[in-house]
Motif scaffolding. Structure first.
Motif, PDB file in Angstrom:
ATOM      1  N   TYR A   1      59.962  -1.688 -10.552  1.00 51.49           N
ATOM      2  CA  TYR A   1      59.788  -2.218 -11.908  1.00 51.49           C
ATOM      3  C   TYR A   1      61.003  -1.851 -12.766  1.00 51.49           C
ATOM      4  CZ  TYR A   1      54.757  -3.439 -11.664  1.00 51.49           C
ATOM      5  OH  TYR A   1      53.547  -4.006 -11.387  1.00 51.49           O
ATOM      6  N   SER A   2      61.203  -0.528 -12.969  1.00 54.09           N
ATOM      7  CA  SER A   2      62.206  -0.048 -13.935  1.00 54.09           C
ATOM      8  C   SER A   2      63.625  -0.400 -13.501  1.00 54.09           C
ATOM      9  CB  SER A   2      62.113   1.459 -14.085  1.00 54.09           C
ATOM     10  OG  SER A   2      60.798   1.839 -14.359  1.00 54.09           O
TER      11      SER A   2
ATOM     12  N   SER B   1      55.870   5.981 -20.471  1.00 53.48           N
ATOM     13  CA  SER B   1      55.922   7.304 -21.108  1.00 53.48           C
ATOM     14  C   SER B   1      54.711   7.511 -22.030  1.00 53.48           C
ATOM     15  CB  SER B   1      57.214   7.457 -21.914  1.00 53.48           C
ATOM     16  OG  SER B   1      57.112   6.703 -23.095  1.00 53.48           O
TER      17      SER B   1
ATOM     18  N   GLU C   1      54.632   8.407 -25.070  1.00 46.04           N
ATOM     19  CA  GLU C   1      54.832   7.794 -26.389  1.00 46.04           C
ATOM     20  C   GLU C   1      54.416   6.320 -26.346  1.00 46.04           C
ATOM     21  OE1 GLU C   1      57.262   9.586 -24.843  1.00 46.04           O
ATOM     22  OE2 GLU C   1      57.043  11.393 -26.057  1.00 46.04           O
TER      23      GLU C   1
ATOM     24  N   ASN D   1      51.481   4.058 -28.327  1.00 45.08           N
ATOM     25  CA  ASN D   1      51.648   2.729 -28.957  1.00 45.08           C
ATOM     26  C   ASN D   1      50.541   1.773 -28.489  1.00 45.08           C
ATOM     27  OD1 ASN D   1      53.933   3.663 -30.178  1.00 45.08           O
ATOM     28  ND2 ASN D   1      55.387   2.533 -28.895  1.00 45.08           N
TER      29      ASN D   1
ATOM     30  N   TRP E   1      64.785   4.744 -10.502  1.00 40.66           N
ATOM     31  CA  TRP E   1      63.672   5.707 -10.451  1.00 40.66           C
ATOM     32  C   TRP E   1      62.674   5.340  -9.353  1.00 40.66           C
ATOM     33  CZ3 TRP E   1      65.602   9.482 -12.832  1.00 40.66           C
ATOM     34  CH2 TRP E   1      66.247   9.332 -14.060  1.00 40.66           C
TER      35      TRP E   1
ATOM     36  N   GLN F   1      57.856   0.949  -5.496  1.00 41.04           N
ATOM     37  CA  GLN F   1      57.649   0.129  -6.700  1.00 41.04           C
ATOM     38  C   GLN F   1      58.981  -0.153  -7.403  1.00 41.04           C
ATOM     39  OE1 GLN F   1      55.780   2.289  -9.873  1.00 41.04           O
ATOM     40  NE2 GLN F   1      55.053   0.464 -10.920  1.00 41.04           N
TER      41      GLN F   1
ATOM     42  N   THR G   1      60.486   5.719  -6.699  1.00 43.05           N
ATOM     43  CA  THR G   1      59.930   6.906  -6.040  1.00 43.05           C
ATOM     44  C   THR G   1      59.750   6.674  -4.545  1.00 43.05           C
ATOM     45  OG1 THR G   1      58.811   7.517  -8.077  1.00 43.05           O
ATOM     46  CG2 THR G   1      57.975   8.523  -6.049  1.00 43.05           C
TER      47      THR G   1
ATOM     48  N   GLY H   1      63.082   0.356 -19.145  1.00 45.77           N
ATOM     49  CA  GLY H   1      61.993   1.235 -18.716  1.00 45.77           C
ATOM     50  C   GLY H   1      60.806   0.981 -19.616  1.00 45.77           C
ATOM     51  N   SER H   2      60.817   1.616 -20.796  1.00 47.60           N
ATOM     52  CA  SER H   2      59.745   1.353 -21.769  1.00 47.60           C
ATOM     53  C   SER H   2      59.746  -0.118 -22.159  1.00 47.60           C
ATOM     54  CB  SER H   2      59.958   2.207 -23.022  1.00 47.60           C
ATOM     55  OG  SER H   2      60.013   3.558 -22.669  1.00 47.60           O
TER      56      SER H   2
ATOM     57  N   LYS I   1      58.334  15.082 -15.191  1.00 48.67           N
ATOM     58  CA  LYS I   1      58.299  13.631 -14.991  1.00 48.67           C
ATOM     59  C   LYS I   1      56.957  13.018 -15.402  1.00 48.67           C
ATOM     60  CE  LYS I   1      56.563  14.125 -10.282  1.00 48.67           C
ATOM     61  NZ  LYS I   1      56.898  14.203  -8.866  1.00 48.67           N
TER      62      LYS I   1
ATOM     63  N   ILE J   1      56.518  10.935 -18.296  1.00 49.27           N
ATOM     64  CA  ILE J   1      57.468   9.811 -18.408  1.00 49.27           C
ATOM     65  C   ILE J   1      57.039   8.638 -17.517  1.00 49.27           C
ATOM     66  CG2 ILE J   1      59.866   9.089 -18.109  1.00 49.27           C
ATOM     67  CD1 ILE J   1      60.657  12.062 -18.443  1.00 49.27           C
TER      68      ILE J   1
HETATM   69  C1  LIG Z   1      60.107  10.899 -11.605  1.00 52.04           C
HETATM   70  C2  LIG Z   1      60.002   9.459 -12.005  1.00 52.04           C
HETATM   71  C3  LIG Z   1      59.521   8.554 -11.077  1.00 52.04           C
HETATM   72  C4  LIG Z   1      59.457   7.196 -11.415  1.00 52.04           C
HETATM   73  N1  LIG Z   1      59.077   6.304 -10.437  1.00 52.04           N
HETATM   74  C5  LIG Z   1      59.183   4.988 -10.689  1.00 52.04           C
HETATM   75  C6  LIG Z   1      58.945   4.033  -9.646  1.00 52.04           C
HETATM   76  O1  LIG Z   1      58.612   4.394  -8.493  1.00 52.04           O
HETATM   77  N2  LIG Z   1      59.129   2.724  -9.934  1.00 52.04           N
HETATM   78  C7  LIG Z   1      59.486   2.289 -11.162  1.00 52.04           C
HETATM   79  O2  LIG Z   1      59.602   1.077 -11.350  1.00 52.04           O
HETATM   80  N3  LIG Z   1      59.711   3.156 -12.179  1.00 52.04           N
HETATM   81  C8  LIG Z   1      59.576   4.490 -11.965  1.00 52.04           C
HETATM   82  N4  LIG Z   1      59.830   5.401 -12.981  1.00 52.04           N
HETATM   83  C9  LIG Z   1      60.333   4.883 -14.242  1.00 52.04           C
HETATM   84  C10 LIG Z   1      59.436   5.117 -15.445  1.00 52.04           C
HETATM   85  O3  LIG Z   1      58.397   4.192 -15.494  1.00 52.04           O
HETATM   86  C11 LIG Z   1      60.347   5.051 -16.688  1.00 52.04           C
HETATM   87  O4  LIG Z   1      61.203   6.175 -16.624  1.00 52.04           O
HETATM   88  C12 LIG Z   1      59.575   5.065 -17.967  1.00 52.04           C
HETATM   89  O5  LIG Z   1      58.884   3.850 -18.135  1.00 52.04           O
HETATM   90  C13 LIG Z   1      60.510   5.306 -19.207  1.00 52.04           C
HETATM   91  O6  LIG Z   1      61.571   4.416 -19.179  1.00 52.04           O
HETATM   92  P1  LIG Z   1      63.085   4.915 -19.325  1.00 52.04           P
HETATM   93  O7  LIG Z   1      63.296   5.993 -18.312  1.00 52.04           O
HETATM   94  O8  LIG Z   1      63.969   3.730 -19.244  1.00 52.04           O
HETATM   95  O9  LIG Z   1      63.178   5.598 -20.743  1.00 52.04           O
HETATM   96  P2  LIG Z   1      63.362   4.847 -22.154  1.00 52.04           P
HETATM   97  O10 LIG Z   1      62.535   3.626 -22.172  1.00 52.04           O
HETATM   98  O11 LIG Z   1      64.826   4.710 -22.397  1.00 52.04           O
HETATM   99  O12 LIG Z   1      62.732   5.886 -23.145  1.00 52.04           O
HETATM  100  C14 LIG Z   1      63.453   7.065 -23.600  1.00 52.04           C
HETATM  101  C15 LIG Z   1      62.554   7.815 -24.572  1.00 52.04           C
HETATM  102  O13 LIG Z   1      62.298   6.991 -25.738  1.00 52.04           O
HETATM  103  C16 LIG Z   1      60.898   6.841 -25.949  1.00 52.04           C
HETATM  104  N5  LIG Z   1      60.615   5.479 -26.400  1.00 52.04           N
HETATM  105  C17 LIG Z   1      61.114   4.327 -25.905  1.00 52.04           C
HETATM  106  N6  LIG Z   1      60.621   3.263 -26.575  1.00 52.04           N
HETATM  107  C18 LIG Z   1      59.761   3.750 -27.497  1.00 52.04           C
HETATM  108  C19 LIG Z   1      58.904   3.146 -28.479  1.00 52.04           C
HETATM  109  N7  LIG Z   1      58.841   1.815 -28.615  1.00 52.04           N
HETATM  110  N8  LIG Z   1      58.134   3.949 -29.259  1.00 52.04           N
HETATM  111  C20 LIG Z   1      58.180   5.301 -29.107  1.00 52.04           C
HETATM  112  N9  LIG Z   1      58.974   5.931 -28.197  1.00 52.04           N
HETATM  113  C21 LIG Z   1      59.746   5.168 -27.406  1.00 52.04           C
HETATM  114  C22 LIG Z   1      60.268   7.085 -24.575  1.00 52.04           C
HETATM  115  O14 LIG Z   1      58.932   7.553 -24.697  1.00 52.04           O
HETATM  116  C23 LIG Z   1      61.188   8.155 -23.983  1.00 52.04           C
HETATM  117  O15 LIG Z   1      60.803   9.430 -24.466  1.00 52.04           O
HETATM  118  C24 LIG Z   1      59.846   6.753 -12.699  1.00 52.04           C
HETATM  119  C25 LIG Z   1      60.294   7.692 -13.631  1.00 52.04           C
HETATM  120  C26 LIG Z   1      60.368   9.018 -13.313  1.00 52.04           C
HETATM  121  C27 LIG Z   1      60.884  10.000 -14.325  1.00 52.04           C
END
Ligand SMILES: Cc1cc2nc3c(=O)[nH]c(=O)nc-3n(C[C@H](O)[C@H](O)[C@H](O)COP(=O)(O)OP(=O)(O)OC[C@H]3O[C@@H](n4cnc5c(N)ncnc54)[C@H](O)[C@@H]3O)c2cc1C
Length: 400
Positions: A128-129, A385, A387, A391, A159, A126, A161, A134-135, A378, A381
């Motif tokens: 996406y990120s 995530s 959080e 929302n 990320w 996948q 997987t 990410g978020s 993980k 997240i």
């Molecule tokens: C082990 C693992 C496997 C993954 N596998 C995949 C995959 O196969 N394919 C893929 O595309 N993605 C994958 N992901 C990505 C995952 O979807 C993202 O890590 C996740 O969406 C969070 O994005 P970020 O890491 O950029 O964190 P950020 O978006 O930078 O967030 C950092 C922190 O801030 C908080 N935060 C951010 N915005 C807000 C808000 N508006 N309100 C409140 N809190 C907020 C978040 O909850 C988090 O605690 C994986 C992640 C992990 C850890």
């Protein structure tokens, strides 16, 4: 959960038990019981065993090779597999991209991709990120520019997987930048990982595992026939996929299996000491988890029932994701608590673990306990995530 099963359902449950006794490969069962990581080949063999029995694509419509099972059958199946400690199916092909292809793809895409996903001939991941997206996924920057014949893809996904095993990746990419809303101009593209310009670099997680990766696209040429649905509508398709992903992440049956195992271990006496389960504080936490799990089971069944009527899972998938992963992580923490210092991954030889007054159940729990604990941080997240799920609930359920 006490469901009164009708004779046909009891028969079905016995059929699943029979399948697990006969067709769950013994070497994979042993690895699972010892907490040894499975290889790509192990996973594919397990997928193919399910496929041979017609039980791999549980959720798919029957016309494409799905089971047509009732919610109760799906529930029983998941529970029997968890009870046997069978591996979870890797979801990226069968549970994630396939529903997008059979719902939004054209006939050529359906006949090209679905049979190979069904038979596990092709491994998907996948995309996406991205670093910085990410978020706030709609800020994604990976671009797919149309050059008159193909899309030319440039950017980085992160990320990803099990991307190190993947033959194909499904991606959200930006096909248009001058848009009123950032969610517009995003498209859903299927990319062959063997295409020149694709590179995969490992990311090593805190427990030392290689599960996630960064995937780079450097002028990667992708034919237009690999665009799913309409150009610019990828956000809509991507959201549907995420809702399916969140239902799967809850992992209720597996949590029940792990909690039962923990209870059994905690009821054993170590060197004649009072079993840990008799400790009031420990027992109270176990009871609280049991109650949470029971509530989750009902929520999951309700969601399965609405999916069975043809509805995509709605915001209730966010509830399942939050509580499901909170329970998983609470079980990880309880298992650490129970294991005490036996959970340490590497205990230097000079330290003896033979403390006579210890009432922990560490011996025999092995060092996988802490690896599981760290790896599973993980869960709150990925898939969006927790959080962010809150929302979603605030907006779409509470109307705030
Ligand atoms: C082990 C693992 C496997 C993954 N596998 C995949 C995959 O196969 N394919 C893929 O595309 N993605 C994958 N992901 C990505 C995952 O979807 C993202 O890590 C996740 O969406 C969070 O994005 P970020 O890491 O950029 O964190 P950020 O978006 O930078 O967030 C950092 C922190 O801030 C908080 N935060 C951010 N915005 C807000 C808000 N508006 N309100 C409140 N809190 C907020 C978040 O909850 C988090 O605690 C994986 C992640 C992990 C850890």
């Amino acid at each position: 959960m006490n469901i009164d099963l009708i004779p046909e359902e009891l028969e079905f449950r016995d059929e699943v038990r029979g399948f697990l006794a006969d067709d769950y490969p013994e070497d994979i069962r042993r690895k699972r019981d010892q907490g040894v990581a499975l290889t790509r080949d192990d996973t594919v063999r397990w997928h193919k065993a399910l496929y041979k029995r017609g039980w791999f694509a549980v959720e798919w419509p029957v016309e494409y090779g799905g089971t047509g099972w009732t919610p109760v059958q799906k529930y029983l199946f998941a529970n029997e597999l968890a009870e046997a400690n069978a591996p979870l199916v890797v979801p990226f092909g069968v549970k994630m991209v396939a529903p997008i292809i059979y719902t939004f793809g054209n006939d050529a895409q359906k006949s090209r991709f679905l049979p190979d996903i069904l038979a596990s001939n092709v491994w998907w991941c996948q995309g996406y990120s991205e670093p910085g997206s990410g978020s706030d996924l709609a800020s994604l920057k990976t671009k797919a520019d149309f050059d008159g014949s193909d899309y030319i893809v440039n950017g980085t996904k992160t990320w990803t997987t099990l991307g190190q095993h993947a033959d194909w990746i499904f991606c959200l990419v930006r096909t248009k930048s001058d848009v009123a809303r950032r969610q517009e101009g995003i498209s859903f593209l299927l990319i062959d990982m063997k295409t020149p310009g694709v590179t995969v670099n490992p990311i090593i997680t805190i427990e030392g595992g290689h599960e996630v990766n960064e995937v780079h696209f450097d002028n990667v040429r992708v034919p237009t026939e690999n665009l799913v649905g309409e150009e610019g509508k990828g956000w809509t398709y991507g959201k549907v996929l995420l809702q399916h992903e969140r239902v799967n992440i809850a992992g209720v049956a597996v949590s029940q299996y792990r909690l039962n195992k923990l209870k059994t271990r905690a009821a054993e006496s170590v060197r004649g000491a009072d079993p840990l389960i008799n400790n009031q504080s420990f027992a109270r936490k176990i009871a609280a988890l049991e109650i949470d799990l029971r509530a989750l089971e009902y929520t999951e069944l309700r969601t399965l029932a609405s999916i069975a009527t043809g509805q995509a899972p709605g915001p209730e998938s966010s509830f399942l994701k939050i509580r499901g992963t909170e329970v998983q992580q609470a079980i990880d923490a309880m298992t650490m608590e129970a294991a005490g210092y036996y959970a340490l991954p590497y205990v230097p030889a000079q330290y003896t673990l033979d403390f006579p007054d210890i009432d922990r159940i560490g011996e025999g729990i092995e060092t996988r306990t802490s690896l599981q604990y760290f790896n599973n941080r993980k869960a709150s997240i990925y898939g969006g995530s927790n959080e962010i799920q809150k929302n979603i609930i605030a907006k779409h359920v509470l109307g705030l």
